[in-house]
Design a protein around this motif. Structure first.
Motif, PDB file in Angstrom:
ATOM      1  N   HIS A 115       0.841  -1.196   0.000  1.00 52.18           N
ATOM      2  CA  HIS A 115       0.000   0.000   0.000  1.00 52.18           C
ATOM      3  C   HIS A 115       0.876   1.246   0.000  1.00 52.18           C
ATOM      4  CE1 HIS A 115      -3.442  -2.494   1.979  1.00 52.18           C
ATOM      5  NE2 HIS A 115      -3.447  -2.595   0.663  1.00 52.18           N
ATOM      6  N   SER A 138      -8.042   2.694  -3.562  1.00 53.96           N
ATOM      7  CA  SER A 138      -8.651   1.748  -4.496  1.00 53.96           C
ATOM      8  C   SER A 138      -7.668   1.298  -5.563  1.00 53.96           C
ATOM      9  CB  SER A 138      -9.875   2.388  -5.164  1.00 53.96           C
ATOM     10  OG  SER A 138     -10.411   1.519  -6.146  1.00 53.96           O
ATOM     11  N   ARG A 139      -7.682  -0.001  -5.839  1.00 51.45           N
ATOM     12  CA  ARG A 139      -6.829  -0.559  -6.895  1.00 51.45           C
ATOM     13  C   ARG A 139      -7.497  -0.535  -8.259  1.00 51.45           C
ATOM     14  NH1 ARG A 139      -6.531  -6.189  -3.917  1.00 51.45           N
ATOM     15  NH2 ARG A 139      -8.701  -5.503  -3.656  1.00 51.45           N
ATOM     16  N   SER A 144      -5.302   4.197 -11.016  1.00 49.61           N
ATOM     17  CA  SER A 144      -4.657   3.166 -10.197  1.00 49.61           C
ATOM     18  C   SER A 144      -3.768   2.287 -11.069  1.00 49.61           C
ATOM     19  CB  SER A 144      -5.705   2.297  -9.502  1.00 49.61           C
ATOM     20  OG  SER A 144      -6.482   3.066  -8.620  1.00 49.61           O
ATOM     21  N   ASP A 174     -13.676  -0.906  -5.382  1.00 49.61           N
ATOM     22  CA  ASP A 174     -12.791  -1.846  -4.690  1.00 49.61           C
ATOM     23  C   ASP A 174     -13.232  -2.051  -3.239  1.00 49.61           C
ATOM     24  OD1 ASP A 174     -10.732  -3.537  -4.083  1.00 49.61           O
ATOM     25  OD2 ASP A 174      -9.145  -2.027  -4.181  1.00 49.61           O
ATOM     26  N   SER A 177     -10.746  -3.623  -0.693  1.00 49.91           N
ATOM     27  CA  SER A 177      -9.502  -2.946  -0.333  1.00 49.91           C
ATOM     28  C   SER A 177      -9.190  -3.127   1.153  1.00 49.91           C
ATOM     29  CB  SER A 177      -9.602  -1.448  -0.657  1.00 49.91           C
ATOM     30  OG  SER A 177      -8.442  -0.769  -0.214  1.00 49.91           O
ATOM     31  N   LYS A 200     -11.285  -9.295   4.727  1.00 52.93           N
ATOM     32  CA  LYS A 200     -11.490  -7.905   4.332  1.00 52.93           C
ATOM     33  C   LYS A 200     -12.538  -7.261   5.227  1.00 52.93           C
ATOM     34  CE  LYS A 200      -8.550  -8.117   0.942  1.00 52.93           C
ATOM     35  NZ  LYS A 200      -7.250  -7.431   1.017  1.00 52.93           N
ATOM     36  N   GLU A 217     -13.165   7.189  -2.976  1.00 56.19           N
ATOM     37  CA  GLU A 217     -12.097   6.286  -3.396  1.00 56.19           C
ATOM     38  C   GLU A 217     -10.970   7.074  -4.062  1.00 56.19           C
ATOM     39  OE1 GLU A 217     -13.170   2.056  -4.662  1.00 56.19           O
ATOM     40  OE2 GLU A 217     -14.895   3.211  -5.388  1.00 56.19           O
TER      41      GLU A 217
END
Length: 380
Positions: A115, A138-139, A144, A174, A177, A200, A217
């Motif tokens: 991260h 957020s990925r 991202s 996401d 996350s 999660k 996000e």
């Protein structure tokens, strides 16, 4: 060094005395001794001007992560460590760390350096400025980049996110996350309903929150892991599926019961195979074969539940397993009586051995779950 303007406003609004942290960053760890010191160093750099603290919640790592955290805390009073003995799980560690905070804002971030800690000040500004209740790294939003996931894990994350959105109505790109920040009061309100099992925690918080939350996000680059290994495995995915089912049903079905039921389904198969072998190979009367099959299935269920359902409270060693197996047999004895009686009665009506066997095996399910949870694995 001058304090961050948003931090000053938030501290004043919360009535914090001078020097008290306005932000707690929770780092849940297991075997992260190769990453932890660098993670804390980077956090200190990017949060200059914010009253911060780090709580390392370690699941009794055999690589000495908790000892390292405590040695860092000797030199850095901003660092604290909670060493959890006899309990495991990322979700539970995150909950415990956030509830140990007195800061008005809490955050969760992995300690594996994947991260991007540089996002923390921006996340904090959104929360402190009132623009968001929850800020998520957020990925999967525009801007991202994902470097630290294999193609298989990236595919699994995509499928998991889509499943969560469809089942629970979550609109985040996401929701899986593990990098997020929010007001601590949100955690305090949600805590009684949160599941300690699972991988999660963000999805669970959003699902059980009593009010609609403003979520923002932010894109970031998900980096390659520097040291150690990923904790994602098949058990984690089963727990995630259990969480989805539990939340889809409004929390009526606990995650642990879902796992217990899955194990029970495999036990039914083992039971029926054993019953068939007893009847056809052993030439036993139905009731005799049913009794033997019941104990074979119970033994199977005990060891599989110990491995999966109660992985965070796993019984170990000869005496621990022996005590657990004996208590498992004893507390299930009521279910066994009902099992054999009902199966024998049904078999006498239509002679369909598999229907009778299945019905008997299902009779004691709820009793077995509640009794063994309390007496075998001592979950209250």
């Amino acid at each position: 060094m001058n304090e961050h303007p948003a931090a000053s406003r938030l501290a004043a609004a919360a009535g914090l005395p001078a020097g008290r942290p306005a932000l707690t960053l929770v780092l849940p760890t297991f075997n992260e001794s190769g990453n932890l010191a660098e993670a804390i160093r980077r956090v200190g750099q990017v949060l200059a001007g914010v009253g911060w603290e780090v709580i390392v919640v370690d699941d009794d790592s055999p690589d000495g992560t908790s000892a390292l955290a405590k040695s860092i805390a000797v030199e850095n009073p901003r660092v604290r460590c909670i060493r959890r003995v006899g309990r495991r799980g990322l979700a539970g560690a995150c909950i415990e760390g956030m509830l140990a905070s007195s800061a008005p804002v809490v955050a969760v971030m992995d300690a594996d350096l994947q991260h991007d800690e540089a996002l923390l000040p921006q996340m904090y500004a959104l929360i402190a400025g009132g623009e968001a209740d929850v800020a998520v790294g957020s990925r999967f939003v525009a801007g991202s980049e994902v470097k630290g996931l294999s193609r298989l894990r990236e595919f699994a994350s995509t499928v998991a996110n889509e499943t969560a959105r469809r089942m629970l109505g979550v609109t985040l790109a996401d929701p899986m996350s593990g990098f997020f920040m929010l007001r601590r009061e949100i955690v305090d309100a949600a805590a009684p309903k949160l599941a300690n099992q699972g991988f999660k925690i963000l999805l669970d918080i959003l699902s059980v929150s009593p009010r609609t939350l403003k979520v923002h996000e932010l894109p970031f680059t998900f980096r390659d892991r520097v040291a150690g290994e990923s904790k994602l495995d098949s058990l984690v995915m089963l727990e995630f599926l259990g969480l989805l089912v539990s939340r889809y049903l409004g929390g009526a079905l606990p995650v642990r019961f879902f796992m217990f039921a899955l194990v029970g389904l495999t036990g039914v198969v083992v039971h029926l195979i054993s019953l068939r072998v007893g009847i056809t190979v052993g030439r036993l009367a139905f009731n005799e074969a049913q009794l033997i099959a019941t104990f074979v299935a119970m033994t199977w269920n005990f060891f599989l539940n110990n491995r999966l359902t109660y992985s965070d409270r796993r019984l170990r060693g000869f005496w621990g397993l022996t005590r657990g197996l004996i208590t498992f047999y004893l507390v299930c004895s009521v279910g066994v009586v009902g099992n054999v009686g009902i199966a024998g009665w049904l078999n006498s009506l239509d002679q369909t051995w598999w229907i009778a066997g299945t019905a008997g095996a299902l009779v004691g399910a709820v009793w077995n779950f509640s009794a063994t949870a309390m007496l075998t694995w001592r979950v209250h």
